[in-house]
Motif scaffolding. Structure first.
Motif, mmCIF file in Angstrom:
data_model
loop_
_atom_site.group_PDB
_atom_site.id
_atom_site.type_symbol
_atom_site.label_atom_id
_atom_site.label_comp_id
_atom_site.label_asym_id
_atom_site.label_seq_id
_atom_site.Cartn_x
_atom_site.Cartn_y
_atom_site.Cartn_z
ATOM 1 N N GLU A 213 1.152 -1.216 0.410
ATOM 2 C CA GLU A 213 0.120 -0.181 0.748
ATOM 3 C C GLU A 213 0.569 1.117 -0.311
ATOM 4 N N MET A 214 1.551 1.206 1.089
ATOM 5 C CA MET A 214 2.608 2.731 0.954
ATOM 6 C C MET A 214 3.713 2.229 1.488
ATOM 7 N N GLY A 215 5.259 2.460 0.604
ATOM 8 C CA GLY A 215 6.593 2.438 0.748
ATOM 9 C C GLY A 215 7.243 3.847 1.899
ATOM 10 N N ASP A 216 8.639 3.319 2.032
ATOM 11 C CA ASP A 216 8.845 4.538 2.873
ATOM 12 C C ASP A 216 9.920 6.020 2.485
ATOM 13 N N TRP A 217 10.557 5.488 0.567
ATOM 14 C CA TRP A 217 11.609 6.304 0.235
ATOM 15 C C TRP A 217 10.301 6.461 -0.842
ATOM 16 N N VAL A 218 11.228 8.112 -1.248
ATOM 17 C CA VAL A 218 11.250 9.422 -2.283
ATOM 18 C C VAL A 218 11.975 8.936 -3.429
ATOM 19 N N THR A 219 12.167 9.039 -4.260
ATOM 20 C CA THR A 219 12.271 8.116 -5.111
ATOM 21 C C THR A 219 12.956 8.327 -6.217
ATOM 22 N N PHE A 220 13.593 9.241 -6.817
ATOM 23 C CA PHE A 220 14.542 9.404 -8.588
ATOM 24 C C PHE A 220 14.480 8.256 -9.051
ATOM 25 N N VAL A 221 14.241 8.370 -10.226
ATOM 26 C CA VAL A 221 14.633 7.190 -11.047
ATOM 27 C C VAL A 221 14.679 7.506 -12.753
ATOM 28 N N GLY A 222 15.922 7.302 -13.232
ATOM 29 C CA GLY A 222 16.217 8.123 -14.818
ATOM 30 C C GLY A 222 18.130 8.234 -14.463
ATOM 31 N N ARG A 223 17.896 8.619 -15.899
ATOM 32 C CA ARG A 223 19.482 9.157 -16.735
ATOM 33 C C ARG A 223 20.097 10.039 -14.832
ATOM 34 N N VAL A 224 21.223 9.948 -14.654
ATOM 35 C CA VAL A 224 21.589 11.016 -13.112
ATOM 36 C C VAL A 224 22.072 11.298 -13.876
ATOM 37 N N SER A 225 21.729 13.989 -14.311
ATOM 38 C CA SER A 225 22.359 14.418 -15.070
ATOM 39 C C SER A 225 21.836 15.750 -15.145
ATOM 40 N N PRO A 226 22.526 16.738 -14.250
ATOM 41 C CA PRO A 226 21.768 17.424 -14.254
ATOM 42 C C PRO A 226 20.230 18.350 -14.926
ATOM 43 N N GLU A 227 19.795 18.196 -16.552
ATOM 44 C CA GLU A 227 19.120 18.376 -17.013
ATOM 45 C C GLU A 227 17.523 18.032 -16.428
ATOM 46 N N LYS A 228 18.366 16.487 -16.005
ATOM 47 C CA LYS A 228 16.917 15.711 -15.651
ATOM 48 C C LYS A 228 16.261 16.461 -13.377
ATOM 49 N N GLY A 229 17.135 17.536 -13.719
ATOM 50 C CA GLY A 229 16.615 17.679 -12.258
ATOM 51 C C GLY A 229 17.603 16.951 -10.870
ATOM 52 N N ILE A 230 18.389 16.546 -11.142
ATOM 53 C CA ILE A 230 19.473 15.759 -10.481
ATOM 54 C C ILE A 230 19.851 16.754 -8.826
ATOM 55 N N TYR A 231 20.436 17.538 -9.430
ATOM 56 C CA TYR A 231 20.780 18.751 -8.266
ATOM 57 C C TYR A 231 19.782 19.468 -7.124
ATOM 58 N N GLU A 232 18.375 19.560 -7.645
ATOM 59 C CA GLU A 232 17.661 20.255 -6.700
ATOM 60 C C GLU A 232 16.732 18.853 -6.507
ATOM 61 N N LEU A 346 3.449 15.975 0.495
ATOM 62 C CA LEU A 346 2.246 14.776 0.756
ATOM 63 C C LEU A 346 3.417 13.661 1.342
ATOM 64 N N TYR A 347 4.597 13.299 1.632
ATOM 65 C CA TYR A 347 5.161 12.335 2.320
ATOM 66 C C TYR A 347 4.474 11.753 3.513
ATOM 67 N N TYR A 348 4.020 13.267 4.491
ATOM 68 C CA TYR A 348 3.700 13.151 5.793
ATOM 69 C C TYR A 348 1.937 12.788 5.523
ATOM 70 N N ASP A 349 1.159 12.999 4.441
ATOM 71 C CA ASP A 349 -0.129 12.568 4.886
ATOM 72 C C ASP A 349 -0.394 11.881 4.114
ATOM 73 N N ARG A 350 -0.504 10.397 4.458
ATOM 74 C CA ARG A 350 -0.637 8.704 3.844
ATOM 75 C C ARG A 350 -1.821 8.183 3.460
ATOM 76 N N GLN A 351 -3.183 9.271 3.569
ATOM 77 C CA GLN A 351 -4.414 9.133 2.627
ATOM 78 C C GLN A 351 -4.554 9.364 1.321
ATOM 79 N N LYS A 352 -3.417 11.227 1.255
ATOM 80 C CA LYS A 352 -3.059 11.003 -0.433
ATOM 81 C C LYS A 352 -2.046 10.376 -1.300
ATOM 82 N N CYS A 353 -1.544 10.384 -0.358
ATOM 83 C CA CYS A 353 -0.289 9.272 -1.039
ATOM 84 C C CYS A 353 -1.284 7.745 -1.906
ATOM 85 N N ILE A 354 -2.059 7.652 -1.006
ATOM 86 C CA ILE A 354 -3.345 6.471 -1.922
ATOM 87 C C ILE A 354 -3.722 6.869 -2.117
#
Length: 392
Positions: A213-232, A346-354
């Protein structure tokens, strides 16, 4: 229906090859006969001679034109779909296609029709449309967009020839874009709206994974590059020290992990298949903080299919995939503070995440289902066939 698919593979595996393969498989699954006309860049870019050959064949390659003519006469396709032409196919293939009046569609996963580099990014990783006006593709040379004067020149020359010869614009019946955003950009460059179809990406396979139902992480997936917003993304983690952030993907050569990278950020490397699906399932939020004109990010669709809310930027295709306040949140690209606040709320609003996760799943399995995409593609083919007959 008999379809010929024309594509020049890149030197290393890419999303374009995957997307092309998925389209071919989708067509075959529905009973169509599909044949490849394929070339590859693998191995050529590693030598001076290979680069010299690629320079000239990228502009115009008469050999592929002759080879294609033979294939067309033997195979007699009903429709031809074109994707990447460079560097060994070139725009020369439109000559035998036009001579035989075969309907042609061209899938455009990027902006290479107007931008030699294809990504609309300058060397600093900022959105750039300089080649769309004024000096056109020569801006690619003056700004050295490929980080190599010779390469930038080569890309500019082949785009200049494609534009001035009109081989592509006159040879294609219907252009395939991936989003309404991209379609509007093509219209702005003078392509008639009736010659543009929208075909989203094909949904990935996410079966055989235990739902959570719900995990724990906030995850970035993709090419790890500046234009992908990794520094942000890293800055957003710094603003939320009590939330665990994960980064999954290959590190781009232009990205360097900051010396002061916060301890709540973990780089887990490239993931695929079931391992990637598990990463999503163990995540609470998927974040795609891109700062450029993404085509149709497969990572977003995977997140929706795995019932995870998505936080992304309101640029490019993302603004049509994610409905803020429904299946995720849209933020301003490049704004780490706004990104961090959206993640925290969003992270601390469990119902909204679901709820967001369920809404995303519903949209992914209806609007972006394989059946919908197949029927959309058939509509694009029908349009191309009608246009070809009209010009016969």
């Amino acid at each position: 229906m008999k379809i010929l698919y024309i594509h020049n593979d890149y030197g290393r595996p890419s999303g374009e090859e995957q997307a092309a393969g998925e389209i071919v498989q989708l067509l075959r699954d529905h009973g169509h006969e599909v044949k490849w006309f394929r070339r590859t860049s693998e191995g050529y870019r590693d030598s001076l001679w290979g680069n010299i050959i690629a320079f000239f064949t990228g502009i115009y390659n008469p050999k592929t034109s002759w080879e294609l003519a033979r294939v067309l006469d033997e195979y007699k396709p009903d429709v031809v779909q074109v994707q990447n032409l460079y560097p060994f196919i070139s725009t020369s293939v439109f000559r035998p296609l036009k001579k035989r009046n075969i309907p042609v569609v061209m899938r455009c996963p990027n902006y290479r029709l107007f931008c030699p580099q294809g990504l609309c990014l300058d060397p600093k990783g900022e959105v750039c449309e300089r080649c769309w006006k004024g000096m056109y593709e020569w801006n690619c040379v003056s700004y050295n967009c490929l980080n190599s004067r010779l390469k930038s020149f080569a890309y500019a020359v082949r785009n200049w020839y494609a534009r001035t010869s009109r081989n592509i614009f006159d040879g294609v019946d219907v252009f395939i874009t991936q989003s309404e955003f991209q379609k509007r950009k093509f219209e702005g460059m003078g392509i008639d709206t009736n010659r543009i179809g929208i075909l989203p990406g094909i949904p990935p396979i996410v079966s055989d994974i235990e739902e959570k139902e719900m995990g724990d992480w906030v995850t970035f997936v993709g090419r790890v590059s500046p234009e992908k917003g990794i520094y942000e993304f890293i800055d957003a983690a710094r603003l939320n020290p009590n939330i665990p952030f994960k980064v999954a993907g290959n590190l781009d050569e232009q990205f360097h992990i900051p010396a002061d990278c916060p301890s709540n950020v973990e780089f887990v490397g490239f993931k695929k298949g079931a391992e990637l699906n598990q990463l999503y399932t163990d995540s609470r939020i998927i974040v795609i903080p891109s700062k450029w004109y993404e085509g149709f990010p497969n990572v977003i669709l995977r997140g929706m299919l795995l019932k995870r809310p998505v936080v992304t930027t309101n640029i490019g295709a993302m603004q049509s995939i994610i409905d803020t306040g429904v299946n995720g949140i849209l933020v301003i690209p490049g704004n780490a503070k706004e990104l961090g606040e959206a993640v925290r709320l969003l992270y601390y609003d469990r119902q909204k995440c679901i709820t967001y996760g369920k809404n995303g799943y519903k949209k992914a399995t209806t609007v972006y289902s394989k059946e919908v995409i197949y029927h959309t593609l058939m509509g694009i083919y029908d349009n191309a066939i009608k246009r070809a007959k009209h010009h016969a």
